[in-house]
Write a protein that holds these residues in place. Structure first.
Motif, short mmCIF file in Angstrom:
data_model
loop_
_atom_site.label_atom_id
_atom_site.label_comp_id
_atom_site.label_asym_id
_atom_site.label_seq_id
_atom_site.Cartn_x
_atom_site.Cartn_y
_atom_site.Cartn_z
N ARG A 178 -5.40 -5.37 3.87
CA ARG A 178 -5.18 -5.70 2.46
C ARG A 178 -5.67 -4.56 1.56
N GLN A 179 -6.82 -4.00 1.91
CA GLN A 179 -7.36 -2.88 1.11
C GLN A 179 -6.43 -1.68 1.16
N ALA A 180 -5.90 -1.39 2.34
CA ALA A 180 -4.98 -0.27 2.49
C ALA A 180 -3.72 -0.49 1.67
N ALA A 181 -3.19 -1.72 1.72
CA ALA A 181 -1.96 -2.03 0.99
C ALA A 181 -2.16 -1.91 -0.51
N VAL A 182 -3.29 -2.47 -1.00
CA VAL A 182 -3.57 -2.41 -2.44
C VAL A 182 -3.78 -0.98 -2.90
N ALA A 183 -4.55 -0.21 -2.12
CA ALA A 183 -4.80 1.19 -2.49
C ALA A 183 -3.52 2.00 -2.49
N ALA A 184 -2.64 1.73 -1.52
CA ALA A 184 -1.38 2.47 -1.45
C ALA A 184 -0.52 2.20 -2.67
N LYS A 200 2.76 19.57 2.61
CA LYS A 200 2.69 18.38 1.78
C LYS A 200 1.24 18.08 1.42
N GLU A 201 1.08 17.41 0.27
CA GLU A 201 -0.26 16.99 -0.12
C GLU A 201 -0.77 15.98 0.90
N LYS A 202 -2.05 15.98 1.14
CA LYS A 202 -2.61 15.04 2.10
C LYS A 202 -2.51 13.61 1.57
N ASP A 203 -2.19 12.74 2.50
CA ASP A 203 -2.08 11.34 2.15
C ASP A 203 -3.46 10.77 1.84
N PRO A 204 -3.66 10.28 0.60
CA PRO A 204 -4.97 9.73 0.29
C PRO A 204 -5.31 8.51 1.12
N MET A 205 -4.28 7.91 1.82
CA MET A 205 -4.51 6.76 2.66
C MET A 205 -4.76 7.14 4.12
N ALA A 206 -4.81 8.44 4.40
CA ALA A 206 -4.90 8.89 5.80
C ALA A 206 -6.13 8.33 6.50
N GLY A 207 -7.27 8.29 5.80
CA GLY A 207 -8.49 7.80 6.45
C GLY A 207 -8.37 6.35 6.89
N ASP A 223 1.54 -9.00 6.89
CA ASP A 223 1.24 -10.01 5.88
C ASP A 223 0.69 -9.38 4.61
N ALA A 224 -0.17 -8.36 4.78
CA ALA A 224 -0.80 -7.72 3.61
C ALA A 224 0.24 -7.02 2.75
N ARG A 225 1.22 -6.43 3.40
CA ARG A 225 2.25 -5.71 2.65
C ARG A 225 3.29 -6.65 2.05
N SER A 226 3.27 -7.92 2.53
CA SER A 226 4.19 -8.94 2.02
C SER A 226 5.65 -8.51 2.09
N GLY A 227 5.95 -7.73 3.08
CA GLY A 227 7.34 -7.33 3.28
C GLY A 227 7.85 -6.30 2.31
N LYS A 228 6.99 -5.67 1.52
CA LYS A 228 7.44 -4.70 0.54
C LYS A 228 7.83 -3.37 1.16
N THR A 229 7.15 -2.99 2.25
CA THR A 229 7.47 -1.75 2.94
C THR A 229 7.47 -1.99 4.43
N ALA A 230 8.03 -1.04 5.16
CA ALA A 230 8.08 -1.17 6.59
C ALA A 230 6.68 -1.05 7.19
#
Length: 222
Positions: free
Chosen positions: A52-58, A175-182, A208-215
């Motif tokens: 959930r934290q990863a999804a919200v931060a993304a 490419k810029e580093k993905d801030p979600m990489a960690g 479930d956390a992504r609620s189907g918004k992304t793959a």
């Protein structure tokens, strides 16, 4: 989320049964099952919270649409000279404005972007310099028909070339580093090192956390 709720309901019922059980063997079986389910609930809760934290931060990562869609013309016309301490690069370009130049100096690279020159953007980049420089001492000066870039050498001496032989002058397309990489790396490690049950739990929690918004990015893992 559904699995976590079911585990909590199971635990509540098992604890109720434990409170009314009398026989030692039954109590031992119930206690063992409660411990197992409690540990499983803790893992599921941790995975769900991380997903959930990863999804919200993304979703909160800002996207600069202009920067994404911006294209650059590579600048190939330049000359350079050096002394024992510095290198000067002379880039042929007219009507550049100092405030519209983005310059990034790193110990082993140079990336310069010129914006909005008669409706076009230009770029001069050396992804890997021949030797190290001191970024904090480097500078760029805009002239009417050229730009002078001064690179301060980290160690005195003569350079045989500006760039490493295997990295000819070209735009830096890194490419810029993905801030979600960690967070993503943590999730992937948990997935790769877990058993089949853990893998299913992580994949489901992420979905479930992504609620189907992304793959689901974990689908590529076995």
């Amino acid at each position: 989320m559904a699995e976590e709720q079911q585990l909590r309901l199971d635990l509540d019922e098992l604890r109720h049964l434990e409170s009314i059980a009398k026989r030692p063997r039954v109590l031992s079986l119930l206690s063992s099952e409660i411990r197992d389910l409690d540990a499983k609930l803790s893992r599921v809760t941790a995975v769900t919270a991380a997903a959930r934290q990863a999804a919200v931060a993304a979703e909160k990562v800002p996207v600069n649409v202009d920067a994404v869609n911006r294209s650059y013309v590579t600048l190939g016309s330049f000359s350079w000279d050096q002394d024992n301490d510095k290198i000067k690069i002379y880039i042929s370009i007219e009507d550049a404005e100092q405030e519209k130049v983005d310059t990034v100096f790193k110990p082993m690279s140079v990336d310069i972007k010129f914006h909005d020159i008669h409706g076009k953007n230009y770029r001069f980049a050396i992804p890997k310099l021949n030797k190290e420089i001191l970024p904090e001492k480097c500078k760029l000066v805009v002239k009417p028909n050229k730009v002078i870039v001064t690179l301060v050498k980290a160690s005195k001496g003569n350079w045989l070339d500006l760039h490493l032989k295997e990295d000819k002058l070209k735009p830096n397309l890194d490419k810029e580093k993905d801030p979600m990489a960690g967070i993503m790396d943590l999730m992937k490690n948990m997935y790769e090192e877990g058993d089949d049950e853990m893998k299913r739990t992580i994949a489901k929690a992420w979905s479930d956390a992504r609620s189907g918004k992304t793959a689901d990015p974990l689908k590529s893992y076995p």
